[in-house]
Scaffold this motif. Sequence first.
Motif, mmCIF file in Angstrom:
data_model
loop_
_atom_site.group_PDB
_atom_site.id
_atom_site.type_symbol
_atom_site.label_atom_id
_atom_site.label_comp_id
_atom_site.label_asym_id
_atom_site.label_seq_id
_atom_site.Cartn_x
_atom_site.Cartn_y
_atom_site.Cartn_z
ATOM 1 N N GLU A 1 13.666 -1.427 -23.614
ATOM 2 C CA GLU A 1 13.268 -0.064 -23.231
ATOM 3 C C GLU A 1 12.485 -0.106 -21.918
ATOM 4 O O GLU A 1 12.481 0.862 -21.163
ATOM 5 N N THR A 2 11.843 -1.241 -21.655
ATOM 6 C CA THR A 2 11.084 -1.422 -20.415
ATOM 7 C C THR A 2 12.015 -1.761 -19.256
ATOM 8 O O THR A 2 11.908 -1.194 -18.162
ATOM 9 N N TYR A 3 12.922 -2.705 -19.498
ATOM 10 C CA TYR A 3 13.881 -3.125 -18.467
ATOM 11 C C TYR A 3 15.281 -2.677 -18.892
ATOM 12 O O TYR A 3 16.064 -3.457 -19.430
ATOM 13 N N LYS A 4 15.572 -1.427 -18.634
ATOM 14 C CA LYS A 4 16.798 -0.797 -19.129
ATOM 15 C C LYS A 4 18.061 -1.276 -18.425
ATOM 16 O O LYS A 4 19.163 -1.071 -18.916
ATOM 17 N N GLN A 5 17.923 -1.856 -17.261
ATOM 18 C CA GLN A 5 19.064 -2.331 -16.473
ATOM 19 C C GLN A 5 19.938 -1.201 -15.932
ATOM 20 O O GLN A 5 20.975 -1.444 -15.307
ATOM 21 N N ASN A 6 19.555 0.043 -16.176
ATOM 22 C CA ASN A 6 20.447 1.170 -15.867
ATOM 23 C C ASN A 6 20.781 1.293 -14.386
ATOM 24 O O ASN A 6 21.933 1.559 -14.015
ATOM 25 N N ARG A 7 19.816 1.081 -13.511
ATOM 26 C CA ARG A 7 20.076 1.212 -12.076
ATOM 27 C C ARG A 7 20.688 -0.051 -11.482
ATOM 28 O O ARG A 7 21.267 -0.019 -10.399
ATOM 29 N N TYR A 8 20.553 -1.162 -12.208
ATOM 30 C CA TYR A 8 20.951 -2.445 -11.643
ATOM 31 C C TYR A 8 22.046 -3.139 -12.442
ATOM 32 O O TYR A 8 22.395 -4.275 -12.148
ATOM 33 N N GLU A 40 25.228 -3.176 -12.708
ATOM 34 C CA GLU A 40 26.392 -3.761 -12.037
ATOM 35 C C GLU A 40 25.969 -4.722 -10.928
ATOM 36 O O GLU A 40 26.491 -5.830 -10.805
ATOM 37 N N LYS A 41 24.991 -4.328 -10.142
ATOM 38 C CA LYS A 41 24.559 -5.131 -8.994
ATOM 39 C C LYS A 41 24.005 -6.487 -9.401
ATOM 40 O O LYS A 41 24.334 -7.523 -8.806
#
Length: 278
Positions: free
Chosen positions: A19-26, A28-29
């Motif tokens: 929940e802290t490091y959702k990976q949502n923005r990153y 794919e990158k």
Amino acid sequence: MKKNNIKQEVITDFGKNWETYKQNRYIEKFNKPQFERYFKNFPWKKIKKHSKGFDAGCGTGRWAYFVAPKVGRLYCVDPSSAINVAKKNLNKFKNCFFYKKTLDEMPIKNNSMDFGYSLGVLHHIEDTEKALLDCVKKLKPKAPFLLYLYYLHDNKPKWYHFLWLIADTIFRKNISKLSFKKKYFFSNLIALFVYWPLSRFSLIMEKFGIKVDNFPLSFYRDKPFYVLKTDSLDKVGTKIEKRFTKKQINKMMKKCGLNKIIFNKNAPYWCAIGFKKN
């Protein structure tokens, strides 16, 4: 009442981690290169557009993100609140189905799956072998299963493992007992003052033509700080962390009904593919 093969406090901790490091923005990158390393020996030619498989311990869905477009159905299984993060990260894929369950509760029929994988999960479970067996049971005969478990530094010098023992005793075994806020705070300090300088030192040495495979944290030399923070929390925040030699993993996979086992030659160690026996 049936006892689950994983402690509730471990489930809660990993839910908070993701929940802290959702990976949502990153997603794919940052994760595509790592996905390609994990799946290097995966038999994609045997996987069809109608194939069905499962992600055992999906977390944020960062690996399912790359698998889903290649298959018919993908069942994402995780007992923690991370399953809600995965739903958001994978919302564009209509072939993903989500189960907030432990691996011994997976609502998937035995002998029904065309493939499965579990990456960086089973070493946080009390009985790793039983968890692997629970996964293998779901596979059809000859279906592949991809597994990644933390290694016991069996391909490193003895001093390397000794350094890890010291760090594990000082950091993880103490920090993992703290509240999540304190874990988060200390993991960020470790990312900044341990992961970052050591990994960048390896990067500099590599540019001078020096082989850095045995340098501590050299695996992170080309990774962004977000990944360093994520993995720092993952490593020091968990109360259960098991490690295995390549020989132990090979033996375990065979005992659980997998054969034709192939280990990746490159980091992260150890990642292996096996096929369910007939």
